[in-house]
Design a protein around this motif. Structure first.
Motif, PDB file in Angstrom:
ATOM      1  N   ASP A   1       0.851  -1.189   0.000  1.00 49.42           N
ATOM      2  CA  ASP A   1       0.000   0.000   0.000  1.00 49.42           C
ATOM      3  C   ASP A   1       0.886   1.238   0.000  1.00 49.42           C
ATOM      4  O   ASP A   1       1.514   1.561   1.007  1.00 49.42           O
ATOM      5  CB  ASP A   1      -0.914  -0.006   1.221  1.00 49.42           C
ATOM      6  CG  ASP A   1      -1.951   1.109   1.179  1.00 49.42           C
ATOM      7  OD1 ASP A   1      -1.872   1.977   0.285  1.00 49.42           O
ATOM      8  OD2 ASP A   1      -2.840   1.107   2.052  1.00 49.42           O
ATOM      9  N   LEU A   2       0.924   1.947  -1.124  1.00 46.46           N
ATOM     10  CA  LEU A   2       1.792   3.126  -1.235  1.00 46.46           C
ATOM     11  C   LEU A   2       1.311   4.288  -0.373  1.00 46.46           C
ATOM     12  O   LEU A   2       2.053   5.260  -0.192  1.00 46.46           O
ATOM     13  CB  LEU A   2       1.897   3.565  -2.699  1.00 46.46           C
ATOM     14  CG  LEU A   2       2.549   2.564  -3.654  1.00 46.46           C
ATOM     15  CD1 LEU A   2       2.685   3.174  -5.035  1.00 46.46           C
ATOM     16  CD2 LEU A   2       3.915   2.108  -3.139  1.00 46.46           C
ATOM     17  N   GLU A   3       0.114   4.188   0.189  1.00 41.94           N
ATOM     18  CA  GLU A   3      -0.354   5.215   1.121  1.00 41.94           C
ATOM     19  C   GLU A   3       0.388   5.155   2.447  1.00 41.94           C
ATOM     20  O   GLU A   3       0.287   6.072   3.259  1.00 41.94           O
ATOM     21  CB  GLU A   3      -1.854   5.088   1.360  1.00 41.94           C
ATOM     22  CG  GLU A   3      -2.720   5.645   0.247  1.00 41.94           C
ATOM     23  CD  GLU A   3      -2.678   7.170   0.150  1.00 41.94           C
ATOM     24  OE1 GLU A   3      -2.127   7.806   1.071  1.00 41.94           O
ATOM     25  OE2 GLU A   3      -3.180   7.715  -0.842  1.00 41.94           O
ATOM     26  N   ASP A   4       1.152   4.075   2.670  1.00 46.37           N
ATOM     27  CA  ASP A   4       1.922   3.994   3.907  1.00 46.37           C
ATOM     28  C   ASP A   4       3.027   5.047   3.950  1.00 46.37           C
ATOM     29  O   ASP A   4       3.329   5.591   5.006  1.00 46.37           O
ATOM     30  CB  ASP A   4       2.541   2.606   4.058  1.00 46.37           C
ATOM     31  CG  ASP A   4       1.500   1.541   4.383  1.00 46.37           C
ATOM     32  OD1 ASP A   4       0.376   1.909   4.742  1.00 46.37           O
ATOM     33  OD2 ASP A   4       1.835   0.340   4.266  1.00 46.37           O
TER      34      ASP A   4
ATOM     35  N   GLY B   1      20.304  11.597  10.240  1.00 47.34           N
ATOM     36  CA  GLY B   1      18.971  11.847   9.733  1.00 47.34           C
ATOM     37  C   GLY B   1      17.965  11.952  10.852  1.00 47.34           C
ATOM     38  O   GLY B   1      18.316  12.160  12.018  1.00 47.34           O
ATOM     39  N   LEU B   2      16.700  11.774  10.500  1.00 41.45           N
ATOM     40  CA  LEU B   2      15.597  11.921  11.438  1.00 41.45           C
ATOM     41  C   LEU B   2      14.730  10.675  11.417  1.00 41.45           C
ATOM     42  O   LEU B   2      14.672   9.946  10.421  1.00 41.45           O
ATOM     43  CB  LEU B   2      14.743  13.141  11.075  1.00 41.45           C
ATOM     44  CG  LEU B   2      15.424  14.506  11.185  1.00 41.45           C
ATOM     45  CD1 LEU B   2      14.573  15.577  10.509  1.00 41.45           C
ATOM     46  CD2 LEU B   2      15.675  14.858  12.648  1.00 41.45           C
ATOM     47  N   ARG B   3      14.036  10.466  12.515  1.00 43.23           N
ATOM     48  CA  ARG B   3      13.096   9.366  12.623  1.00 43.23           C
ATOM     49  C   ARG B   3      11.686   9.929  12.763  1.00 43.23           C
ATOM     50  O   ARG B   3      11.466  10.856  13.552  1.00 43.23           O
ATOM     51  CB  ARG B   3      13.425   8.499  13.832  1.00 43.23           C
ATOM     52  CG  ARG B   3      12.483   7.323  14.035  1.00 43.23           C
ATOM     53  CD  ARG B   3      12.803   6.585  15.323  1.00 43.23           C
ATOM     54  NE  ARG B   3      12.014   5.371  15.442  1.00 43.23           N
ATOM     55  CZ  ARG B   3      12.037   4.582  16.509  1.00 43.23           C
ATOM     56  NH1 ARG B   3      12.813   4.902  17.553  1.00 43.23           N
ATOM     57  NH2 ARG B   3      11.276   3.492  16.548  1.00 43.23           N
ATOM     58  N   LEU B   4      10.767   9.352  12.023  1.00 45.15           N
ATOM     59  CA  LEU B   4       9.365   9.761  12.104  1.00 45.15           C
ATOM     60  C   LEU B   4       8.524   8.513  12.321  1.00 45.15           C
ATOM     61  O   LEU B   4       8.472   7.636  11.455  1.00 45.15           O
ATOM     62  CB  LEU B   4       8.927  10.471  10.822  1.00 45.15           C
ATOM     63  CG  LEU B   4       7.466  10.919  10.742  1.00 45.15           C
ATOM     64  CD1 LEU B   4       7.155  11.910  11.855  1.00 45.15           C
ATOM     65  CD2 LEU B   4       7.173  11.534   9.372  1.00 45.15           C
ATOM     66  N   LYS B   5       7.889   8.408  13.480  1.00 45.05           N
ATOM     67  CA  LYS B   5       7.095   7.226  13.792  1.00 45.05           C
ATOM     68  C   LYS B   5       5.708   7.350  13.162  1.00 45.05           C
ATOM     69  O   LYS B   5       5.033   8.356  13.352  1.00 45.05           O
ATOM     70  CB  LYS B   5       6.966   7.055  15.308  1.00 45.05           C
ATOM     71  CG  LYS B   5       8.283   6.800  16.019  1.00 45.05           C
ATOM     72  CD  LYS B   5       8.066   6.606  17.513  1.00 45.05           C
ATOM     73  CE  LYS B   5       9.383   6.367  18.232  1.00 45.05           C
ATOM     74  NZ  LYS B   5       9.181   6.179  19.698  1.00 45.05           N
ATOM     75  N   PRO B   6       5.293   6.331  12.428  1.00 48.24           N
ATOM     76  CA  PRO B   6       3.956   6.373  11.822  1.00 48.24           C
ATOM     77  C   PRO B   6       2.875   6.124  12.867  1.00 48.24           C
ATOM     78  O   PRO B   6       3.138   5.587  13.948  1.00 48.24           O
ATOM     79  CB  PRO B   6       4.002   5.237  10.802  1.00 48.24           C
ATOM     80  CG  PRO B   6       4.995   4.278  11.364  1.00 48.24           C
ATOM     81  CD  PRO B   6       6.031   5.109  12.086  1.00 48.24           C
ATOM     82  N   ARG B   7       1.679   6.519  12.526  1.00 54.82           N
ATOM     83  CA  ARG B   7       0.520   6.239  13.370  1.00 54.82           C
ATOM     84  C   ARG B   7      -0.399   5.307  12.604  1.00 54.82           C
ATOM     85  O   ARG B   7      -0.840   5.638  11.498  1.00 54.82           O
ATOM     86  CB  ARG B   7      -0.217   7.536  13.715  1.00 54.82           C
ATOM     87  CG  ARG B   7       0.621   8.517  14.545  1.00 54.82           C
ATOM     88  CD  ARG B   7      -0.156   9.797  14.792  1.00 54.82           C
ATOM     89  NE  ARG B   7       0.637  10.749  15.563  1.00 54.82           N
ATOM     90  CZ  ARG B   7       0.229  11.984  15.865  1.00 54.82           C
ATOM     91  NH1 ARG B   7      -0.971  12.398  15.441  1.00 54.82           N
ATOM     92  NH2 ARG B   7       1.002  12.788  16.564  1.00 54.82           N
ATOM     93  N   SER B   8      -0.674   4.153  13.212  1.00 58.11           N
ATOM     94  CA  SER B   8      -1.509   3.142  12.553  1.00 58.11           C
ATOM     95  C   SER B   8      -0.974   2.795  11.168  1.00 58.11           C
ATOM     96  O   SER B   8      -1.739   2.603  10.217  1.00 58.11           O
ATOM     97  CB  SER B   8      -2.964   3.627  12.457  1.00 58.11           C
ATOM     98  OG  SER B   8      -3.488   3.907  13.744  1.00 58.11           O
TER      99      SER B   8
END
Length: 448
Positions: free
Chosen positions: A283-286, A379-386
């Protein structure tokens, strides 16, 4: 440091891998180098990888049917897995995909050792047949070298448990935190896995499993880590030797054709690449599509690899370019930033080119890769939600990567270390040292 003045006699080696693309691929690079150096290599893995193995010059050996599967559709191969997420998914995978096949894997290893003795067995960490092999006395098995295809997962008082993506906390407070987290994770979260591993070890081994199943590489004779110390947490209490050789698959020239828009990379705008890898791209929306939207109003060119997905050019932002696959050896020298779900190999490829990273992965080993990206300053880390990322956060993070020079500076620092590392060639040096110091009875031993 190991001496490089070793005998030139060729070695007989057995390489073992679960039949998963991200596990097999880095081992192919190592095997190609070993075969080119004159060593005899047998490679035990799934049928899907026979052609790739034989292309290296190694001898492909098949996993038994009950230990083989097609990793292109894991949910179809393991119907009970569908719908699971987070910790439940991780626990299911560890038990059913990786641990359950271990006895069958070990029988295959024993059969190959009985067929022809070897000087050493090389195995990636999720090949749990090696866990059972390492439950035998040293005199009843060949030397075993673990190949680190994911961030170093060894238990340590200096680090939190693997897979949580928690960076180190210095001092006494950090060690207390780590002890509590290790205890609770091993006994409460993965207690069932440990009990099953102990049962299997009792059935097929000659001694008990003396560490947690997830920490079993600590029982190996050596670990070859496909990274550099600059991208790995320091640990002060490791008993097994860890040898950093750097990433092993950076040099191959790509045969991927150039997309028709390739010349657009020359328009002097910063180039940002976004990818979800080759496995987590259902799913490219991820990640991919949110990134394209997040950067649509920036003065950058956003390049995405989308695998089998078909995106209509008219539906994309004006500054977006997509292709099924891209020639990384030609693309990465042009990049100003990488947005990724955090594959270990892709992160190292970016660092080798001094490219700062935005890492968003939060499953499998990707949470650990993302944590190291932030910890190292590259770099940076960005945690996804759901499972999804926030578009505004992606845009803000990429803005920082492009405007703050420290990220590129740290990426280049790690890239310099990678450039100085031996890569695949360093594996032979480790092997020679391990074999030279092993008791004679161990080399070539098969079953007791």
């Amino acid at each position: 440091m190991l001496s490089t003045s070793y005998p030139a006699a060729p070695l007989s080696l057995l390489v073992c891998s679960t039949p998963v693309h991200g596990h097999v691929t880095p081992l192919l690079a190592v095997v190609r180098t070993l075969v080119a150096s004159g060593h005899e290599v047998r490679f035990l893995t799934g049928a899907r990888y026979r052609e790739a193995v034989e292309a290296t010059g190694a001898i492909w050996k098949p996993l038994p049917a009950d230990a083989d599967f097609d990793d292109r559709d894991i949910d179809a191969a393991f119907p009970g897995r569908a719908g699971l997420r987070g910790v439940d998914s991780a626990k299911w995978d560890l038990r059913h995909i990786f641990l359950d096949p271990a006895p069958s894997q070990l029988r295959a290893v024993d059969s190959l050792l009985a067929e022809a003795p070897v000087d050493a067995v090389l195995t990636e960490s999720m090949f749990f047949g090696a866990l059972l092999l390492l439950c035998r006395p040293a005199g009843q098995r060949p030397p075993v070298v673990n190949l680190g295809i994911v961030p170093l997962a060894l238990r340590s008082r200096d680090t939190a448990p693997f897979a949580l993506g928690i960076p180190p906390l210095p001092g006494v407070v950090g060690r207390i935190r780590n002890a509590l987290l290790n205890w609770s994770t091993e006994r409460l979260v993965f207690g069932d896995l440990q009990r099953q591993a102990q049962l299997l070890a009792a059935e097929v081994g000659d001694r008990a499993l003396t560490t947690h199943a997830m920490n079993y590489p600590a029982l190996a004779d050596a670990i070859v880590q496909f990274s550099v110390p600059e991208f790995e947490y320091p640990r002060s209490d490791l008993a097994v030797p860890v040898h950093f050789v750097g990433p092993v698959s950076l040099a191959s020239a790509s045969t991927t054709p150039l997309p028709e828009w390739w010349d657009d990379l020359d328009d002097r705008r910063p180039v940002v690449h976004v990818t979800q890898g080759t496995v987590a791209d259902a799913d490219l929306e991820d990640l991919v599509l949110p990134t394209l939207r997040a950067l649509a109003d920036r003065d950058v060119l956003v390049v995405a690899s989308v695998g089998a997905h078909r995106l209509q050019a008219g539906s994309l932002p004006a500054n977006a370019r997509v292709a099924p696959y891209l020639p990384y050896d030609r693309l990465f020298p042009r990049l100003s930033a990488l947005v990724t779900n955090g594959g270990y190999g892709g992160a190292h490829y970016a660092l080798a080119h001094g490219v700062p990273i935005l890492a968003t992965g939060n499953t499998e080993d990707k949470a650990e890769v993302a944590a190291r990206v932030a910890w190292s300053g590259a770099g940076l880390r960005l945690k996804p939600r759901s499972g999804r990322v926030d578009e505004r956060s992606v845009g803000a993070a990429v803005d920082r990567l492009l405007s703050e020079s420290s990220f590129r500076g740290n990426a280049r620092r790690i890239g310099d270390a990678i450039a100085s590392a031996p890569g695949s060639a360093g594996v032979e040096t480790v092997l020679r040292g391990v074999i030279r110091t092993a008791p004679p009875a161990r080399s070539g031993s098969a079953t007791p």
